[in-house]
Enzyme design. Structure first.
Site, PDB file in Angstrom:
ATOM      1  N   LYS A   1      52.256  42.007  38.868  1.00 66.03           N
ATOM      2  CA  LYS A   1      52.844  43.098  38.074  1.00 66.03           C
ATOM      3  C   LYS A   1      54.299  43.400  38.434  1.00 66.03           C
ATOM      4  O   LYS A   1      55.168  42.662  38.052  1.00 66.03           O
ATOM      5  CB  LYS A   1      51.984  44.356  38.212  1.00 66.03           C
ATOM      6  CG  LYS A   1      50.494  44.093  37.916  1.00 66.03           C
ATOM      7  CD  LYS A   1      50.027  44.693  36.652  1.00 66.03           C
ATOM      8  CE  LYS A   1      48.516  44.574  36.517  1.00 66.03           C
ATOM      9  NZ  LYS A   1      48.021  44.649  35.179  1.00 66.03           N
TER      10      LYS A   1
ATOM     11  N   ASP B   1      43.472  43.987  47.026  1.00 69.64           N
ATOM     12  CA  ASP B   1      44.134  43.674  45.760  1.00 69.64           C
ATOM     13  C   ASP B   1      45.089  44.839  45.495  1.00 69.64           C
ATOM     14  O   ASP B   1      44.682  45.919  45.080  1.00 69.64           O
ATOM     15  CB  ASP B   1      43.069  43.544  44.654  1.00 69.64           C
ATOM     16  CG  ASP B   1      43.685  43.308  43.277  1.00 69.64           C
ATOM     17  OD1 ASP B   1      44.889  43.548  43.111  1.00 69.64           O
ATOM     18  OD2 ASP B   1      42.933  42.917  42.365  1.00 69.64           O
TER      19      ASP B   1
ATOM     20  N   TYR C   1      37.872  45.445  39.238  1.00 69.62           N
ATOM     21  CA  TYR C   1      38.503  44.418  38.401  1.00 69.62           C
ATOM     22  C   TYR C   1      39.577  43.707  39.206  1.00 69.62           C
ATOM     23  O   TYR C   1      40.438  44.354  39.821  1.00 69.62           O
ATOM     24  CB  TYR C   1      39.146  45.070  37.162  1.00 69.62           C
ATOM     25  CG  TYR C   1      39.877  44.078  36.283  1.00 69.62           C
ATOM     26  CD1 TYR C   1      39.172  43.131  35.545  1.00 69.62           C
ATOM     27  CD2 TYR C   1      41.267  44.079  36.191  1.00 69.62           C
ATOM     28  CE1 TYR C   1      39.831  42.207  34.741  1.00 69.62           C
ATOM     29  CE2 TYR C   1      41.938  43.163  35.386  1.00 69.62           C
ATOM     30  CZ  TYR C   1      41.213  42.231  34.670  1.00 69.62           C
ATOM     31  OH  TYR C   1      41.878  41.327  33.868  1.00 69.62           O
TER      32      TYR C   1
HETATM   33  C1  PLP Z   1      43.710  45.188  40.175  1.00 72.71           C
HETATM   34  C2  PLP Z   1      44.042  43.978  39.349  1.00 72.71           C
HETATM   35  N1  PLP Z   1      43.845  42.771  39.866  1.00 72.71           N
HETATM   36  C3  PLP Z   1      44.136  41.667  39.179  1.00 72.71           C
HETATM   37  C4  PLP Z   1      44.663  41.737  37.905  1.00 72.71           C
HETATM   38  C5  PLP Z   1      44.978  40.486  37.140  1.00 72.71           C
HETATM   39  O1  PLP Z   1      46.352  40.319  36.997  1.00 72.71           O
HETATM   40  P1  PLP Z   1      46.923  39.451  35.794  1.00 72.71           P
HETATM   41  O2  PLP Z   1      46.655  40.197  34.531  1.00 72.71           O
HETATM   42  O3  PLP Z   1      48.380  39.292  36.108  1.00 72.71           O
HETATM   43  O4  PLP Z   1      46.193  38.136  35.829  1.00 72.71           O
HETATM   44  C6  PLP Z   1      44.898  42.983  37.334  1.00 72.71           C
HETATM   45  C7  PLP Z   1      45.451  43.095  35.961  1.00 72.71           C
HETATM   46  O5  PLP Z   1      45.457  44.122  35.340  1.00 72.71           O
HETATM   47  C8  PLP Z   1      44.561  44.146  38.059  1.00 72.71           C
HETATM   48  O6  PLP Z   1      44.717  45.375  37.539  1.00 72.71           O
END
Ligand code: PLP
Length: 476
Positions: free
Chosen positions: A286, A259, A160
């Site tokens: 985050k 990521d 994700y």
């Molecule tokens: C690993 C990862 N990448 C990207 C995102 C997306 O971030 P955002 O919710 O700030 O768009 C999240 C959100 O939970 C995430 O856990």
């Protein structure tokens, strides 16, 4: 008359107790449905019968609109490393608020937060701020494609990375294919054409990645991976896996994209620092916003220089609230208070929680395990090894509503977690909060055992083949 406890009774009992303590939430939800689809503005925060309306937070605790208190192990999906309303962050953000939220100009807080992040995260030489993690991975992938002049990014089956079109591919792992995962679009509305630019590979499987790259590397710009996939199940990278990905990317001449939106909290320089594997580009979000909306992407100077506005053929990257004063100020205040000592302390508490959860499973004869690392932990409903994200997805099969009921029952007992069973530790927590959670979990597991017995009997009983543990320490 004796009442036999069965799965239906268990579910009804949990629901009844949930409803009894949340009349205010129910009333607000009914009203919200008139204005927000399903009464929600975020798919992940919805759950049946209706979500609890949290009204205030302080430190590790939340209070809902009915006056119930909860120990917060969700921390807005891992983003609140210091819990709620940390006094110094509040003071610095409030002070900035009186001087203006955003000026539509360059500003000093942007430079200060960028400097701190670059000093900490080994791969980042230059960075750009965004307003969310979704934007961060979207721009990071675009930067990689532009730099390599190739369209395809390989992502992990079950990985994700937010909700833009190019990552809405195999967000849940392909548990149907017998061999390699087949790429598929998960959301209606995402164009089929996306599949021309995304390929998928199983996490923790270097051989599969190698064979994919051997065949397609000339069209591939890079590989995106979360060093420890969180939504995919908090599955640790196998020893040598991330190093192996780095080597493959180098051998086939393409970029490695991490990521670290969630995993940055595990070490002051992220998991890349803890694992000693340096990607070409990294996405953050985050915790770096101190509780405000945020994202960032950065990496090698030659790749990030594509965004220099005065450069020939410069890549455009805009966003009305990018680097706004409040996010930058709060983010800086939060990150300055998160040194390696603070991180080690929350990681130790997380490991203590995991040991306690695993001890509860063992003592109650429940064939489940707690996976994760440090301040990020996740229940997996299997005692078999969980190596790929496919393994994690299979663990969630054939358990009925167990995850949902555990989530509600923990709420009934004053513990707020994610509805997929994730626990995330914040700095205001101490041993006492961990013990509180374990006591609540033990009560919840006792209440749920008749449900498991009927709906998921595979979770109970003696295992003739005791499993090898899936957890690992990152330093091994
Ligand atoms: C690993 C990862 N990448 C990207 C995102 C997306 O971030 P955002 O919710 O700030 O768009 C999240 C959100 O939970 C995430 O856990």
């Amino acid at each position: 008359m004796e009442v036999t406890v069965n799965a239906t009774n268990v579910e009804q009992d949990i629901m009844t107790r949930y409803r009894e303590r949340s009349a205010g939430s129910r009333a607000r939800h009914l009203e919200a449905q008139r204005y927000l689809p399903g009464g929600e503005t975020r798919s992940s925060t919805w759950y049946a019968p209706y979500p609890t309306y949290m009204a205030a937070g302080e430190g590790a605790w939340l209070t809902d609109c009915d006056g119930n208190r909860y120990l917060d192990f969700l921390n807005n999906y891992t983003s609140l490393i210091h819990g709620h309303a940390q006094p110094e962050i509040v003071e610095e953000a409030a002070d900035q608020l009186t001087r203006g939220t955003v000026f539509g100009s360059a500003s000093e807080p942007q430079v200060a937060l960028a400097k701190l992040l670059i000093e900490r995260v080994p791969s980042i030489e230059l960075l750009r701020f965004t307003n969310s993690g979704t934007e961060a991975t979207m721009m990071m992938m675009r930067a990689a494609r532009a730099f390599m002049n190739r369209d395809i990014i390989v992502k992990m089956d079950g990985g994700y990375h937010g909700s833009h079109d190019f990552v809405e591919v195999n967000v849940s792992a392909d548990i149907k294919s017998a061999s390699e995962p087949a790429a598929r679009i998960e959301e209606r509305g995402v164009p089929e054409a996306v599949l021309n630019a995304v390929m998928v590979a199983p996490f923790n499987d270097l051989a599969a990645m190698e064979s994919l790259l051997r065949e397609h590397h000339q069209r591939i710009a890079g590989i995106i991976v979360e060093p420890m996939p969180n939504a995919g199940g908090m599955v640790a990278p196998a020893p040598g896996y991330l190093r192996g990905l780095r080597d493959l990317a180098d051998r086939f001449g393409l970029l490695l994209l991490f990521d670290e939106i969630v995993t940055l909290r595990l070490s002051s320089g992220g998991l890349q620092e803890a694992e000693g594997v340096i990607p070409d580009l990294t996405a953050l979000a985050k915790i770096i916003g101190g509780g405000f909306p945020v994202g960032a992407f950065g990496g090698r100077a030659d790749i990030m220089s594509q965004f220099e506005p005065a450069g020939a053929g410069s890549l455009s990257h805009s966003g009305t609230f990018n680097g706004n004063n409040i996010t930058m100020t709060a983010g800086l205040a939060a990150m300055q208070r998160l040194d390696q000592g603070a991180i080690d302390r929350v990681n130790a508490l997380g490991d203590r929680l995991a040991a306690g959860v695993n001890a509860l499973f063992a003592s109650h004869g429940i064939r489940a395990q707690c996976l994760g690392y440090g301040s990020l932990q996740q229940i997996q409903w299997t005692d078999e090894p969980v190596v790929t994200l496919n393994d994690a997805a299979r663990a969630g099969q054939g358990i009925g509503k167990l995850r949902e009921l555990l989530h509600l029952e923990l709420l009934n007992r004053g513990v707020y977690t994610s509805n997929r069973g994730m626990f995330c530790i914040s700095t205001p927590m101490t041993e006492a909060e961990i013990e509180f959670a374990l006591t609540a979990l033990e009560g919840a597991l006792r209440a749920l055992k008749p449900y498991m017995n009927e709906v998921a009997p595979r979770l109970l009983g003696w295992n003739p083949h005791p499993p090898a543990p899936s957890r690992r320490s990152m330093s091994t």
